[in-house]
Design a protein around this motif. Structure first.
Motif, PDB file in Angstrom:
ATOM      1  N   THR A  55       4.497   6.108   3.096  1.00  0.00           N
ATOM      2  CA  THR A  55       4.963   5.268   4.213  1.00  0.00           C
ATOM      3  C   THR A  55       6.474   5.306   4.333  1.00  0.00           C
ATOM      4  N   LEU A  97      -7.168  -3.516  -1.539  1.00  0.00           N
ATOM      5  CA  LEU A  97      -8.361  -2.998  -0.865  1.00  0.00           C
ATOM      6  C   LEU A  97      -9.134  -2.065  -1.784  1.00  0.00           C
ATOM      7  N   LEU A  98      -8.398  -1.230  -2.550  1.00  0.00           N
ATOM      8  CA  LEU A  98      -9.056  -0.309  -3.478  1.00  0.00           C
ATOM      9  C   LEU A  98      -9.803  -1.073  -4.568  1.00  0.00           C
ATOM     10  N   SER A 113      -3.076  -1.978   0.056  1.00  0.00           N
ATOM     11  CA  SER A 113      -3.881  -0.786  -0.243  1.00  0.00           C
ATOM     12  C   SER A 113      -4.510  -0.890  -1.621  1.00  0.00           C
ATOM     13  N   GLY A 165      -0.841   3.133  -5.516  1.00  0.00           N
ATOM     14  CA  GLY A 165       0.137   2.261  -4.867  1.00  0.00           C
ATOM     15  C   GLY A 165       1.462   2.959  -4.656  1.00  0.00           C
ATOM     16  N   VAL A 190       1.138   5.515  -1.792  1.00  0.00           N
ATOM     17  CA  VAL A 190       1.146   4.857  -0.482  1.00  0.00           C
ATOM     18  C   VAL A 190       2.569   4.432  -0.115  1.00  0.00           C
ATOM     19  N   VAL A 229       2.207  -2.993   2.611  1.00  0.00           N
ATOM     20  CA  VAL A 229       1.162  -1.991   2.808  1.00  0.00           C
ATOM     21  C   VAL A 229       0.634  -1.491   1.462  1.00  0.00           C
ATOM     22  N   SER A 230       1.544  -1.250   0.485  1.00  0.00           N
ATOM     23  CA  SER A 230       1.130  -0.761  -0.835  1.00  0.00           C
ATOM     24  C   SER A 230       0.268  -1.783  -1.554  1.00  0.00           C
TER      25      SER A 230
END
Length: 542
Positions: free
Chosen positions: A167, A341-342, A338, A160, A163, A334-335
């Motif tokens: 970004t 999602l992981l 992510s 995290g 990411v 976004v973090s």
């Protein structure tokens, strides 16, 4: 007179020899395979004598498994030294323990040899049950599994953070590109930012010149469109001259020389470890700024730029801050997405390969799984004693209030021990009863009585099955098992419970083990099976 003197010397030497004699003994001459023979050597010496017992790995065909420390006992003006060796042999047969050499004042004395016998272990396959070899059980890690979860959390947080950082860098670069509409604006702003860093004031001269020349090279590459970043100083000057002719730029020799001077100075600082003086650094900075401005003025303008489109420095900084606030929230989103999602990907993978229950049990935890994998305790409870292995120590409980008064009148002594409650995921209770009158017990009726107690505590829709049960030692009893519906008084929710009751009657005494857990709980099933297989009983007369 000579004869008397000779006899006196003979008696003295015989006495000394007798006092230094080594006595050999063994605790047993017949033992089982792998059992220990304890060989003992004793000697009595005066206080000035030096005794050396040998260090041995084997004595004849027997292996030395333990060399015990020497015991010293003082008797008057003498010492009695006792040395013991633990011996064993893993093949049956008759063996001889040979003599051992003991040094007393550098003089050798031999111990007596002893014959011993190693016998096979008798296995009674008629009385002793035979069981399959159990699977290899993985040893419990002394650290537990907490470090695995910690490592997983740190890994997810690290991803995290990466990411977020990645970004942030990309967005910052994009913001700069959005705000600085022209190369000259970007170069001017970066020069001001460089001065605010005060690199050369803090001794970082190399870093200062590197950023200073990168600003100039970036400007030339973006504004004049030549590969300035990859070119050497000479190549850059040659390329700039060629581009000025092609673009019809009017460049003075002074501009070219100013740029060349700063680039050469930067090369000396970076590669020759040159250290310019303060006024030289200031002049180089002014030369770069003047060169950039001169180059920008020399570039032909095809489309006029309106005044209202040019942002001053304060406006640009304000605009950057606004964009950064917007982008920061985007980076956080976004973090988080992510990481989510992981975690989702890993979860789906384990569900597909290991199953839903595996993920839930190992991530969220399962009470009976933790009991099964914990440290078990083997203890004896009640009288007549019940020896059983359980995941937790059973605590004494009082069940006299739950039994009918007419039943209590027949009981001489009752002891009960338990873990958990009827509403928990797993419940175990061990009870022992001694009756006032001895006689044959009807174990089937005793099971029915135990089930009536459960019904009085709220058990409904009870299914009852019975069968004979035998412990590993061959003691027979009765097993009652089945299911019933449990109602939670607080939430009024219901669950199906599986129960098992073991009863044994011995000489006026009753021994009972009861276990309850939710039906279908595979960890609880393993708990029950392990507990049942560990049951050992003691007689009421013991």
């Amino acid at each position: 007179m000579k004869i008397k003197l000779y006899l006196l010397l003979l008696l003295i030497s015989t006495s000394i020899f007798a006092q230094q004699k080594v006595v050999t003994s063994i605790d047993t001459t017949k033992n089982k395979i792998g059992a220990e023979f304890k060989l003992t050597l004793k000697t009595s010496v005066d206080t000035l004598s030096k005794v050396v017992f040998p260090k041995l790995k084997n004595i004849g065909a027997l292996e030395v498994i333990q060399s015990y420390p020497i015991d010293t006992i003082k008797k008057d003006d003498r010492y009695e030294l006792i040395k013991k060796y633990g011996l064993t042999q893993f093949d049956s047969g008759k063996y001889t323990i040979p003599s051992i050499k003991i040094l007393i004042n550098d003089k050798a004395f031999l111990t007596d040899s002893i014959k011993v016998e190693v016998a096979n272990v008798q296995v009674d396959t008629l009385r002793q049950k035979m069981y399959d070899i159990k699977d290899i059980v993985k040893a419990q890690d002394s650290l537990g599994d907490w470090w695995k979860y910690l490592l997983g959390i740190l890994l997810i947080l690290g991803i995290g953070a990466f990411v977020y950082w990645y970004t942030k860098i990309r967005q910052k670069k994009k913001i700069e590109e959005e705000v600085y509409k022209t190369p000259i604006e970007k170069a001017t702003s970066l020069l001001n930012t460089l001065e605010k860093k005060e690199l050369w004031q803090h001794g970082e001269i190399k870093a200062y010149y590197s950023e200073l020349t990168d600003i100039a090279r970036n400007y030339i590459e973006e504004a004049i469109e030549i590969p300035a970043m990859e070119s050497t100083t000479s190549e850059l000057i040659a390329g700039l001259k060629a581009a000025s002719l092609k673009k019809k730029m009017k460049l003075s020799q002074e501009t070219i020389e100013n740029l060349f001077t700063v680039l050469k100075q930067a090369d000396l600082v970076k590669f020759a470890k040159s250290k310019p003086l303060e006024f030289e650094i200031t002049e180089d900075r002014n030369r770069i700024q003047k060169t950039i401005l001169t180059l920008d003025e020399a570039i032909p303008v095809e489309v006029p730029i309106e005044e209202d489109t040019i942002l001053n420095e304060a406006q640009k900084q304000k605009q950057i801050k606004i964009l950064l606030r917007k982008k920061r929230s985007q980076r956080i989103v976004v973090s988080v997405l992510s990481v989510f999602l992981l975690v989702s990907t890993i979860t789906i993978y384990f569900m597909a390969t290991k199953g839903y229950n595996y993920v839930v049990d190992n991530v969220l935890g399962h009470p009976t799984k933790e009991l099964l994998e914990g440290e078990w305790v083997k203890s004896e409870y009640g009288n007549p004693g019940v020896i059983v292995e359980t995941p937790k120590v059973l605590k004494r409980i009082d069940l006299t209030k739950t039994l009918p008064k007419d039943g209590m009148a027949l009981i001489k002594e009752m002891q009960s021990f338990g873990y958990g409650s009827l509403l928990d995921n797993f419940y175990i209770m061990v009870s022992t009863i001694k009756y006032k009158k001895e006689g044959a017990l009807d174990l089937s009726k005793s099971i029915e009585s135990s089930l009536q107690v459960l019904e009085s505590q709220g058990a409904q829709n009870m299914i009852v099955k019975q069968e004979d049960f035998q412990t590993n030692a061959g003691i027979t009893g009765k097993k009652g098992y089945g299911t019933f519906t449990r109602i939670d008084g607080n939430s009024q929710s219901s669950s199906k419970i599986y129960y098992e009751i073991l009863l044994f009657g011995q000489e006026g005494g009753l021994q009972q083990i009861m276990m309850l857990h939710e039906e279908g709980d595979r960890y609880a099933n393993e708990l029950s099976a392990r507990i049942m297989n560990s049951v050992e009983l003691k007689s009421a007369n013991n």
